[in-house]
Structures are given as structure tokens and as C-alpha cells.
Design an enzyme around this catalytic site. Structure first.
Site, PDB file in Angstrom:
ATOM      1  N   ASP A  10       0.871  -1.164   0.000  1.00 19.84           N
ATOM      2  CA  ASP A  10       0.000   0.000   0.000  1.00 19.84           C
ATOM      3  C   ASP A  10       0.920   1.230   0.000  1.00 19.84           C
ATOM      4  O   ASP A  10       2.074   1.147   0.391  1.00 19.84           O
ATOM      5  CB  ASP A  10      -0.887  -0.044   1.258  1.00 19.84           C
ATOM      6  CG  ASP A  10      -1.970   1.012   1.195  1.00 19.84           C
ATOM      7  OD1 ASP A  10      -2.070   1.710   0.171  1.00 19.84           O
ATOM      8  OD2 ASP A  10      -2.716   1.137   2.181  1.00 19.84           O
ATOM      9  N   CYS A  18      -8.490 -26.591   9.058  1.00 19.83           N
ATOM     10  CA  CYS A  18      -7.215 -26.011   9.501  1.00 19.83           C
ATOM     11  C   CYS A  18      -6.666 -26.783  10.708  1.00 19.83           C
ATOM     12  O   CYS A  18      -7.372 -27.545  11.372  1.00 19.83           O
ATOM     13  CB  CYS A  18      -7.381 -24.528   9.829  1.00 19.83           C
ATOM     14  SG  CYS A  18      -7.925 -24.174  11.498  1.00 19.83           S
ATOM     15  N   CYS A  73      -8.444 -26.269  14.119  1.00 21.80           N
ATOM     16  CA  CYS A  73      -9.703 -26.999  14.294  1.00 21.80           C
ATOM     17  C   CYS A  73      -9.488 -28.503  14.411  1.00 21.80           C
ATOM     18  O   CYS A  73     -10.294 -29.201  15.015  1.00 21.80           O
ATOM     19  CB  CYS A  73     -10.658 -26.669  13.152  1.00 21.80           C
ATOM     20  SG  CYS A  73     -11.210 -24.955  13.212  1.00 21.80           S
ATOM     21  N   ASP A  76      -8.119  -6.965   0.504  1.00 14.57           N
ATOM     22  CA  ASP A  76      -7.298  -7.077   1.708  1.00 14.57           C
ATOM     23  C   ASP A  76      -8.124  -6.523   2.852  1.00 14.57           C
ATOM     24  O   ASP A  76      -8.996  -5.675   2.637  1.00 14.57           O
ATOM     25  CB  ASP A  76      -6.008  -6.256   1.602  1.00 14.57           C
ATOM     26  CG  ASP A  76      -6.270  -4.779   1.825  1.00 14.57           C
ATOM     27  OD1 ASP A  76      -6.779  -4.126   0.903  1.00 14.57           O
ATOM     28  OD2 ASP A  76      -6.010  -4.279   2.937  1.00 14.57           O
ATOM     29  N   CYS A 112     -14.155 -26.995   9.398  1.00 13.54           N
ATOM     30  CA  CYS A 112     -12.905 -26.375   8.941  1.00 13.54           C
ATOM     31  C   CYS A 112     -11.764 -27.399   8.962  1.00 13.54           C
ATOM     32  O   CYS A 112     -11.664 -28.215   9.874  1.00 13.54           O
ATOM     33  CB  CYS A 112     -12.561 -25.188   9.835  1.00 13.54           C
ATOM     34  SG  CYS A 112     -11.001 -24.396   9.421  1.00 13.54           S
ATOM     35  N   HIS A 128      -6.642 -20.011  11.996  1.00  7.58           N
ATOM     36  CA  HIS A 128      -7.986 -20.442  11.612  1.00  7.58           C
ATOM     37  C   HIS A 128      -8.684 -19.382  10.754  1.00  7.58           C
ATOM     38  O   HIS A 128      -9.254 -19.690   9.707  1.00  7.58           O
ATOM     39  CB  HIS A 128      -8.836 -20.761  12.845  1.00  7.58           C
ATOM     40  CG  HIS A 128     -10.287 -20.818  12.502  1.00  7.58           C
ATOM     41  ND1 HIS A 128     -10.868 -21.925  11.918  1.00  7.58           N
ATOM     42  CD2 HIS A 128     -11.255 -19.863  12.566  1.00  7.58           C
ATOM     43  CE1 HIS A 128     -12.128 -21.653  11.652  1.00  7.58           C
ATOM     44  NE2 HIS A 128     -12.393 -20.417  12.032  1.00  7.58           N
TER      45      HIS A 128
END
Ligand SMILES: [Zn+2]
Length: 381
Positions: free
Chosen positions: A93, A306, A309, A266, A304, A335
Site C-alpha cells: 500500500d 485447519c 480446528c 485485503d 474447517c 484459523h
């Protein structure tokens, strides 16, 4: 430098599109969510962990990196990829939003923004040219022009003046490049005024920018205003270049913007909320500081995939947050980012299959249902 951008599928029921942007550090599959690593770090997570949760692009911030560690260090080590150990695509940015949001001790003129550093109290000048020089030193794949952002509640004259200065600064940014293998995206402004948005798109798309961002949203506008402007703005941008909606937002915001034809996003929400103990799940938000999670032996999100989890219970995460253990926010950050990236992967697959409009409608309805039931539970918890 223009990177090849290919649109591989258009959704028949909406403006959504599936594409890929090839950068010197690899391919970005779009629509894409970019993890925010303001100070060359996605707080608490290593590059290996970012790859693990599906991150494709990491975003750094010119304003913060200019103050610390500064351009000389990036020139010495050969850029941010080597410095932070992330070998995938990156975007910086320009610092425009920080100038807007850190309003104390700064004066904006045609030349640029003069402000006092929070690191050593010295004055700095962030001009379009200084921002490009800093972004070339940082060496991210995609650079952004320095823009002038105003509050969404500003009147039309103020918004127009900021937009026109943004246009002049965009041309100065184009002229300031020295030929590094980096793309430069322009930023459309114009607040919540459709006429100004049209003017901004007409001006910027007349110049050889490599992509276009929709700026000036999520700065005091309502969700309805944001959706209307996003839909009209995305339609005004050329089909052959990536469209990036800056700093927006929640999963519903992303779904609406993909419906409008936006390719890149973003937002700090998945990581900043993780540090406050809030997780995005397939059944609504879970707040781990609440007593209701103390004896909850379920994973954060049973749907989930991930590592958080798979391995941990809500009760354990609640305990970590209660104790102020840094593992808590780290696990929830992993997560939340996985949740966002999985949403984008689902969206890409749905667009490729020509069923994104239906997918988005079902998903939005489900999120709405859970967020409402969450508010009811929240009232009594
Ligand atoms: Zn998870």
C-alpha cells in the site's frame, strides 16, 4: 510493468470472474484475499504458516516500513521477500490511508503529506515520488499510487478536490518509476458520489496503469452505500486488468464485491479480530472470551480443515485467551485466515463451474442467519 492477467471464466448469473495474475514471485489465483502484513509480518505467523493456511499474497505498508526499518535496509538486503522470508507475491500500500487515518501532526499539500514519525518524532515528507521510491526499495510485486482519502461523509466539493489531487498524484507516481519489474495500480476515489466515481474511472483508465483499485470505501460509509459504489465502480474498470477493492472486509462484503466483478481484497479483520479472540466460522462468529466457550469441547469450526480446528477445542482456546497466552491469538489467526482463503477457493470453484450467483446467495443467507442468531445468543450470554 504489466503482469499477464487472464480471465478464465465469467459467471453467467453475475459479474463475477475467475482469473490469474502472473507475478515474478508466482501466480495469484483470483478472486484473492491478501493477508495484511503491515510491518513485514502478519502478526504472530511465519511465512510457512501463511503458506499452510492458503495465503497467496502478503500485503506490506509503505508508511510503516518507511519509518522502520527504512529504505536503506531494504536496498541492502535486496527487498522485502528476502527480508521477511516470504517467497510469494507481495503488494505494498502507498501510505495514503495511513496519512488519512493518523490525522494528528500531518499537513497535506499538493507536494505530499508532511507528518511526524511515531518512531523518532522527526518530520517526514511522503510525496507520490517518495512513496514510489520507497516501494521500489521494498520491492513488492505490486505497488500502489499515493492517494488522498477522505471520510465518506465529506461533502461533494471536498471529495472532488481529494479525487482530483489523487489523479495528479497518480500521474506523478507513473512518472516516478525507474523501470523495476513491479506493477503499479491506480486508486479510484470519489467517495459515495456516482458522478465522481465515473469521472475518476474515466481519468485513470486513460493512463497505462497495470491494475485499478477502488479506494475510499469502509471509511464511514454504510454497507448499502459500499455495495452500490462497488458495483458501479467495478463496472467502470477495464475488463483486461485486475480490480482491487481496498480495505474491505467481512465475508459478506467479499461475496458482494466478487458478485460485482472485483478480483482482489485485503482487510485486517481476520487477523485483528483473532487477536481479540473472535473467530469466523461456518456457523457465525465465535467469541472466545465469552464464558459460554469455557466448557465447550467442540472444535472452533467442525467444518474447517485447519490445524487449529483439527487439534484444539474451544475450551482450550478460551483458556489461552483468559491467560493471555500468545498461542491463543496465533491459533485463531491461523484459523481465520484459513477460513477466508477457503471462502475464496470456494468462490473461485463456483465461478469456474458457472454457479457463483447461487453459491453467493446461499452463503450470504447462511451468514445472515447465523449472525442474527449470534446476536440473540449474545444478548443473553
Ligand atoms: Zn479452522
Amino acid at each position: 510493468m504489466r503482469f499477464p492477467f487472464h480471465v478464465s471464466a465469467l459467471d453467467p448469473g453475475s459479474r463475477a470472474r475467475r482469473g490469474a495474475l502472473d507475478t515474478p514471485h508466482g501466480r495469484i489465483e483470483t478472486p484473492v484475499f491478501m493477508a495484511v502484513g503491515t510491518r513485514a509480518s502478519v502478526t504472530g505467523l511465519t511465512p510457512a504458516e501463511l503458506h499452510e493456511v492458503g495465503a497467496e499474497v502478503v500485503l506490506g505498508n509503505t508508511y510503516h516500513l518507511m519509518l522502520r526499518p527504512g529504505p536503506d535496509l531494504f536496498r541492502r538486503v535486496g527487498g522485502i521477500h528476502r527480508f521477511m522470508g516470504w517467497n510469494g507475491p507481495m503488494l505494498t500500500d502507498s501510505g495514503g490511508y495511513q496519512i488519512f487515518s493518523l490525522s494528528a501532526d500531518r499537513v497535506i499539500s499538493e507536494r505530499g503529506a508532511r507528518f511526524r514519525s511515531y518512531t523518532n518524532q522527526q518530520f517526514h515528507m511522503l510525496s507520490p515520488e517518495a512513496s514510489i521510491a520507497m516501494q521500489e526499495a521494498i520491492g513488492a510485486d505490486i505497488m500502489m499510487v499515493l492517494d488522498v482519502c477522505v471520510d465518506a461523509r465529506s461533502d461533494e466539493a471536498t471529495t472532488r478536490a481529494a479525487m482530483q489531487r489523487t489523479h495528479r498524484w497518480a500521474l506523478r507516481s507513473l512518472a516516478a518509476r525507474t523501470g523495476t519489474p513491479q506493477a503499479l495500480f491506480a486508486i479510484m476515489q470519489g467517495g459515495i458520489f456516482p458522478g465522481l466515481r465515473r469521472e475518476s474511472a474515466a481519468f485513470l483508465t486513460d493512463h497505462p496503469f497495470d491494475g485499478f483499485a477502488i479506494g475510499g470505501l469502509a471509511v464511514g460509509d454504510t454497507r448499502a452505500e459500499r455495495e452500490d459504489i462497488t458495483h458501479m465502480a467495478a463496472d467502470l474498470l477495464p475488463a483486461d486488468r485486475p480490480r482491487y477493492l481496498m480495505g474491505v472486509g467481512t465475508p459478506p462484503d467479499l461475496l458482494h464485491a466478487i458478485l460485482a466483478g472485483v478480483d482482489m481484497f485485503d482487510c485486517i479483520l481476520p487477523t485483528s479480530l483473532a487477536w481479540q479472540g473472535t473467530a469466523f466460522t461456518s456457523t457465525g462468529r465465535v467469541k472466545l472470551m465469552r464464558a459460554s466457550t469455557r466448557d465447550d469441547d467442540r472444535p472452533l469450526d467442525a467444518a474447517c480443515a485447519c490445524s487449529t480446528c483439527k487439534l484444539y477445542t474451544r475450551a482450550y482456546l478460551h483458556h489461552l485467551f483468559r491467560c493471555g497466552e500468545p498461542l491463543g491469538p496465533r491459533l485463531v489467526s491461523l484459523h481465520n485466515l484459513h477460513h477466508y482463503h477457503a471462502l475464496m477457493a470456494e468462490a473461485r470453484a463456483a465461478i469456474a463451474a458457472g454457479r457463483f450467483a447461487t453459491y453467493a446467495r446461499d452463503k450470504l443467507e447462511a451468514i445472515d442467519r447465523y449472525e442474527h442468531s449470534d446476536r440473540r445468543i449474545g444478548a443473553t450470554a
